[in-house]
Write an enzyme that holds these catalytic residues in place. Structure first.
Site, PDB file in Angstrom:
ATOM      1  N   SER A   1       0.862   6.990  -2.257  1.00 57.21           N
ATOM      2  CA  SER A   1      -0.116   7.898  -2.751  1.00 57.21           C
ATOM      3  C   SER A   1      -0.672   8.616  -2.044  1.00 57.21           C
ATOM      4  O   SER A   1      -0.585   9.674  -1.296  1.00 57.21           O
ATOM      5  CB  SER A   1      -0.177   7.823  -4.325  1.00 57.21           C
ATOM      6  OG  SER A   1      -1.221   7.257  -3.975  1.00 57.21           O
TER       7      SER A   1
ATOM      8  N   HIS B   1       5.191   2.326  -7.104  1.00 57.79           N
ATOM      9  CA  HIS B   1       4.346   2.566  -7.276  1.00 57.79           C
ATOM     10  C   HIS B   1       3.435   3.251  -7.942  1.00 57.79           C
ATOM     11  O   HIS B   1       3.718   2.318  -9.690  1.00 57.79           O
ATOM     12  CB  HIS B   1       4.070   3.146  -6.334  1.00 57.79           C
ATOM     13  CG  HIS B   1       2.332   4.745  -5.878  1.00 57.79           C
ATOM     14  ND1 HIS B   1       1.537   3.399  -5.856  1.00 57.79           N
ATOM     15  CD2 HIS B   1       2.003   5.866  -5.394  1.00 57.79           C
ATOM     16  CE1 HIS B   1       0.957   4.087  -5.189  1.00 57.79           C
ATOM     17  NE2 HIS B   1       0.750   5.204  -5.219  1.00 57.79           N
TER      18      HIS B   1
ATOM     19  N   HIS C   1       2.243  -6.353  -5.058  1.00 61.09           N
ATOM     20  CA  HIS C   1       1.723  -5.709  -4.542  1.00 61.09           C
ATOM     21  C   HIS C   1       1.579  -5.597  -4.086  1.00 61.09           C
ATOM     22  O   HIS C   1       1.747  -6.774  -3.014  1.00 61.09           O
ATOM     23  CB  HIS C   1      -0.558  -6.012  -4.791  1.00 61.09           C
ATOM     24  CG  HIS C   1      -0.907  -4.469  -4.703  1.00 61.09           C
ATOM     25  ND1 HIS C   1      -1.731  -4.699  -3.479  1.00 61.09           N
ATOM     26  CD2 HIS C   1      -0.850  -3.566  -5.509  1.00 61.09           C
ATOM     27  CE1 HIS C   1      -1.549  -2.990  -3.974  1.00 61.09           C
ATOM     28  NE2 HIS C   1      -1.899  -2.771  -4.372  1.00 61.09           N
TER      29      HIS C   1
ATOM     30  N   ARG D   1      -8.118  -4.256 -10.858  1.00 62.68           N
ATOM     31  CA  ARG D   1      -8.136  -3.059 -12.051  1.00 62.68           C
ATOM     32  C   ARG D   1      -7.540  -3.763 -13.443  1.00 62.68           C
ATOM     33  O   ARG D   1      -8.083  -3.449 -13.967  1.00 62.68           O
ATOM     34  CB  ARG D   1      -7.664  -2.530 -11.345  1.00 62.68           C
ATOM     35  CG  ARG D   1      -7.940  -1.486  -9.765  1.00 62.68           C
ATOM     36  CD  ARG D   1      -7.581  -0.821  -9.068  1.00 62.68           C
ATOM     37  NE  ARG D   1      -6.335  -1.387  -8.703  1.00 62.68           N
ATOM     38  CZ  ARG D   1      -5.135  -1.378  -8.651  1.00 62.68           C
ATOM     39  NH1 ARG D   1      -5.159   0.143  -8.119  1.00 62.68           N
ATOM     40  NH2 ARG D   1      -4.201  -1.500  -7.685  1.00 62.68           N
TER      41      ARG D   1
ATOM     42  N   ASP E   1      -1.384  -1.429 -12.946  1.00 62.65           N
ATOM     43  CA  ASP E   1       0.081  -1.107 -13.489  1.00 62.65           C
ATOM     44  C   ASP E   1       0.118  -2.201 -15.348  1.00 62.65           C
ATOM     45  O   ASP E   1       0.877  -1.328 -16.387  1.00 62.65           O
ATOM     46  CB  ASP E   1       1.320  -1.031 -13.754  1.00 62.65           C
ATOM     47  CG  ASP E   1       0.568   0.651 -12.217  1.00 62.65           C
ATOM     48  OD1 ASP E   1      -0.076   1.003 -12.928  1.00 62.65           O
ATOM     49  OD2 ASP E   1       1.284   0.336 -11.243  1.00 62.65           O
TER      50      ASP E   1
HETATM   51  C1  COA Z   1       4.557  -3.900  -5.325  1.00 61.84           C
HETATM   52  C2  COA Z   1       5.498  -4.789  -4.709  1.00 61.84           C
HETATM   53  C3  COA Z   1       7.002  -3.108  -4.790  1.00 61.84           C
HETATM   54  C4  COA Z   1       4.716  -4.543  -3.396  1.00 61.84           C
HETATM   55  O1  COA Z   1       6.369  -5.477  -3.095  1.00 61.84           O
HETATM   56  P1  COA Z   1       6.185  -6.330  -1.686  1.00 61.84           P
HETATM   57  O2  COA Z   1       5.195  -5.207  -0.752  1.00 61.84           O
HETATM   58  O3  COA Z   1       7.647  -6.371  -1.010  1.00 61.84           O
HETATM   59  O4  COA Z   1       5.475  -7.597  -2.244  1.00 61.84           O
HETATM   60  P2  COA Z   1       6.072  -9.354  -1.592  1.00 61.84           P
HETATM   61  O5  COA Z   1       5.762  -9.402  -0.001  1.00 61.84           O
HETATM   62  O6  COA Z   1       4.698 -10.095  -1.939  1.00 61.84           O
HETATM   63  O7  COA Z   1       7.340  -9.097  -2.094  1.00 61.84           O
HETATM   64  C5  COA Z   1       8.721 -10.272  -1.368  1.00 61.84           C
HETATM   65  C6  COA Z   1       9.357 -10.138  -2.164  1.00 61.84           C
HETATM   66  O8  COA Z   1       9.869 -10.379  -3.855  1.00 61.84           O
HETATM   67  C7  COA Z   1       9.831  -9.296  -4.694  1.00 61.84           C
HETATM   68  N1  COA Z   1       8.634  -8.851  -5.450  1.00 61.84           N
HETATM   69  C8  COA Z   1       8.004  -8.809  -5.828  1.00 61.84           C
HETATM   70  N2  COA Z   1       6.914  -8.592  -7.010  1.00 61.84           N
HETATM   71  C9  COA Z   1       8.329  -8.476  -7.928  1.00 61.84           C
HETATM   72  C10 COA Z   1       7.919  -8.593  -8.565  1.00 61.84           C
HETATM   73  N3  COA Z   1       6.963  -7.821  -9.787  1.00 61.84           N
HETATM   74  N4  COA Z   1       9.355  -8.289  -9.353  1.00 61.84           N
HETATM   75  C11 COA Z   1      10.448  -8.553  -8.651  1.00 61.84           C
HETATM   76  N5  COA Z   1      10.244  -9.078  -7.326  1.00 61.84           N
HETATM   77  C12 COA Z   1       9.219  -8.790  -7.366  1.00 61.84           C
HETATM   78  C13 COA Z   1       9.716  -8.126  -3.592  1.00 61.84           C
HETATM   79  O9  COA Z   1      10.288  -7.144  -3.627  1.00 61.84           O
HETATM   80  C14 COA Z   1      10.194  -8.810  -1.995  1.00 61.84           C
HETATM   81  O10 COA Z   1      11.893  -9.134  -2.702  1.00 61.84           O
HETATM   82  P3  COA Z   1      12.967  -9.111  -1.671  1.00 61.84           P
HETATM   83  O11 COA Z   1      12.274 -10.343  -0.657  1.00 61.84           O
HETATM   84  O12 COA Z   1      13.898  -9.749  -1.665  1.00 61.84           O
HETATM   85  O13 COA Z   1      12.964  -7.862  -0.837  1.00 61.84           O
HETATM   86  C15 COA Z   1       6.628  -5.228  -5.740  1.00 61.84           C
HETATM   87  O14 COA Z   1       5.656  -6.237  -6.277  1.00 61.84           O
HETATM   88  C16 COA Z   1       6.728  -5.112  -7.147  1.00 61.84           C
HETATM   89  O15 COA Z   1       7.957  -4.184  -7.019  1.00 61.84           O
HETATM   90  N6  COA Z   1       6.162  -4.691  -8.028  1.00 61.84           N
HETATM   91  C17 COA Z   1       6.637  -4.134  -9.784  1.00 61.84           C
HETATM   92  C18 COA Z   1       6.530  -3.164  -9.365  1.00 61.84           C
HETATM   93  C19 COA Z   1       5.055  -2.684  -9.521  1.00 61.84           C
HETATM   94  O16 COA Z   1       4.242  -3.143 -10.672  1.00 61.84           O
HETATM   95  N7  COA Z   1       5.050  -1.648  -8.899  1.00 61.84           N
HETATM   96  C20 COA Z   1       2.389  -0.931  -8.765  1.00 61.84           C
HETATM   97  C21 COA Z   1       2.528  -2.093  -7.454  1.00 61.84           C
HETATM   98  S1  COA Z   1       0.392  -1.386  -7.882  1.00 61.84           S
END
Ligand code: COA
Length: 443
Positions: free
Chosen positions: A254, A284, A330, A339, A378
């Site tokens: 965002s 997000h 994250h 947070r 979240d």
């Molecule tokens: C926020 C988010 C998108 C960051 O993902 P990222 O930058 O790719 O983080 P990482 O490098 O640690 O992820 C490595 C892997 O673990 C997976 N992973 C990370 N968090 C995960 C979760 N909560 N559930 C399932 N898989 C997850 C990612 O999708 C990624 O998979 P891939 O290698 O198959 O692409 C991810 O943690 C997520 O999807 N979280 C859940 C949604 C959420 O809570 N979002 C709010 C963030 S403030």
């Protein structure tokens, strides 16, 4: 000018955010100029193919003054951690949660405001908080079933009609003055979004019965009031919520979307609407909605007194079905999000026995088997809101959006004050990468 008037004027300026900024801007412009001329050619790191393919993770590429994120420690607003902000920012009552207006002052000036300065800013925001009828009509043109974030972004776009920046640009404003109408728009936008947001809530869930603003309340208290929640605890929660969700440095979807769009000299309304559209994505901001829905689905399937083993199984079920566990992981953070921690402390103080809070705590112990298994902001917000009666999870991202207006608009004023340029990173094709890599030996 009489001594008395002079004193009054000076005091007025001391309490006025605009005057404070006007004083600060020249020195920060000089600072940037020096940085550019003395260190412009200094390298900040190497760009790897992984970074290009991995959503630019770890690539430093943005200037964002209002906050900085440390992977282990979490966010600092102008150098201050969340517990420090809770300690030093003025509160509505002794020992209470920080007033978001205080954080806005801090983000904009880098200084902790006095109670009087925050009081003046509270009043300024109330004075600016009028929303033209066509904004509500634009929202009403959408079906009531439209996602609350769609309604919110529509409302913000309709507010854009009032942009002072756009008018000034059309008239031909000098670029050294850009920050002034940006300030006007930003403060008005921050003042108005709670009204638009609460209108949407009342429209969707409360038969359209709108609650007017209360002139004796602060920003967070008023937002809670206009949504229909007048308990002092919920108002405190809203102050905390709006404060901690406001800013998370510049690279999150965002903030970055807002910053990017603003770099084309789009006004704050256009830029913030772009930010909201990014916030509405499930990876997000929409994650706060997903967390509560996920927790409720756990309770539906396994009951409130779920065992640790059952919870582990449920987490695996989610992962095996190709979904994410919302609220965990994250893009930058590699430890528990502060947070999350401050919301947990709020829960321990006010709702320690709430079954959903206990489930969230249990989930923390189970630790989802993902690469980065730490809870983010979240993971916690929904159970707190749900406890005080704001149970409509689909609406939660709008609350996040209201708060984000504070961080994104603060930086936007500085973007204009510092004259930051149009953003235009270089993109490449796979073919270019392949050809390049064949020539560059791996170390
Ligand atoms: C926020 C988010 C998108 C960051 O993902 P990222 O930058 O790719 O983080 P990482 O490098 O640690 O992820 C490595 C892997 O673990 C997976 N992973 C990370 N968090 C995960 C979760 N909560 N559930 C399932 N898989 C997850 C990612 O999708 C990624 O998979 P891939 O290698 O198959 O692409 C991810 O943690 C997520 O999807 N979280 C859940 C949604 C959420 O809570 N979002 C709010 C963030 S403030």
């Amino acid at each position: 000018m009489t001594a008395e008037r002079k004193k009054g004027k000076l005091r007025g300026e001391e309490y006025d955010l605009h005057s404070q900024l006007k004083e600060l801007i020249p020195e920060q412009q000089e600072r940037l100029k020096k940085l550019k001329s003395e260190y412009g050619k200094v390298q900040l790191g190497n760009i790897t193919v992984d970074m290009v393919l991995g959503g630019m993770r770890g690539m430093t590429g943005l200037l964002w003054e209002t906050s900085l994120l440390d992977p282990d420690e979490g966010i600092r607003f102008r150098g201050m951690s969340i517990p420090e902000c809770q300690k030093v920012l003025p509160a509505a009552k002794p020992g209470g949660e920080p007033l978001p207006e205080g954080l806005l002052w801090l983000l904009l000036t880098g200084k902790v405001p006095t109670k009087e300065q925050v009081g003046a800013l509270s009043k300024e925001l109330r004075d600016r908080a009028s929303v033209p009828d066509y904004v509500f009509k634009a929202i009403d043109a959408l079906p009531v079933t439209a996602h609350p974030m769609t309604q919110f972004a529509t409302g913000v776009m309709a507010l854009q009609v009032q942009s002072e920046f756009q008018k000034a640009y059309e008239k031909g404003i000098h670029k050294s003055k850009y920050w002034e109408p940006t300030y006007e728009d930003s403060l008005s936008l921050i003042a108005r979004v709670p009204i638009v947001a609460s209108y949407i809530y009342r429209r969707i869930y409360k038969d359209g019965k709108v609650i007017p603003m209360n002139d004796s309340l602060d920003y967070g208290g008023n937002f809670s009031h206009m949504l229909g929640f007048d308990s002092p605890e919920m108002q405190e929660l809203m102050r905390l919520y709006v404060t901690i969700h406001s800013d998370h440095e510049g690279g999150n979807v965002s903030a970055h979307a807002g910053h990017l769009v603003a770099s084309a000299l789009s006004d704050p309304y256009l830029s913030f609407a772009a930010a909201l559209n990014g916030l509405a994505g499930p990876l997000h901001g929409l994650a706060n909605q997903e967390v509560l829905l996920w927790i409720k689905s756990v309770v539906e399937e396994c009951g409130e007194n779920i065992t640790t083993e059952q919870l582990k199984d449920y987490v695996w079920k989610t992962l095996n079905s190709g979904k994410v566990v919302p609220g965990f992981g994250h893009g930058v953070l590699r430890k528990t999000d502060p947070r999350y921690t401050c919301q947990r402390e709020f829960a321990l103080k006010h709702l320690p026995d709430d079954p959903l809070f206990q489930l969230v705590s249990k989930l923390y112990e189970v630790v989802p088997p993902v690469k980065n298994p730490w809870p983010n902001v979240d993971a916690h917000s929904g159970v707190l809101l749900n406890y005080y009666g704001l149970t409509e999870a689909r609406y939660y991202t709008v609350l996040f959006g209201v708060s984000r207006s504070i961080g994104i608009c603060s930086q936007l004023i500085w973007d204009r004050a510092l004259g930051l340029p149009l953003e235009r990173p270089k993109s490449v094709t796979m073919e270019l990468l392949e050809n390049h890599c064949k020539k560059v030996p791996l170390n």
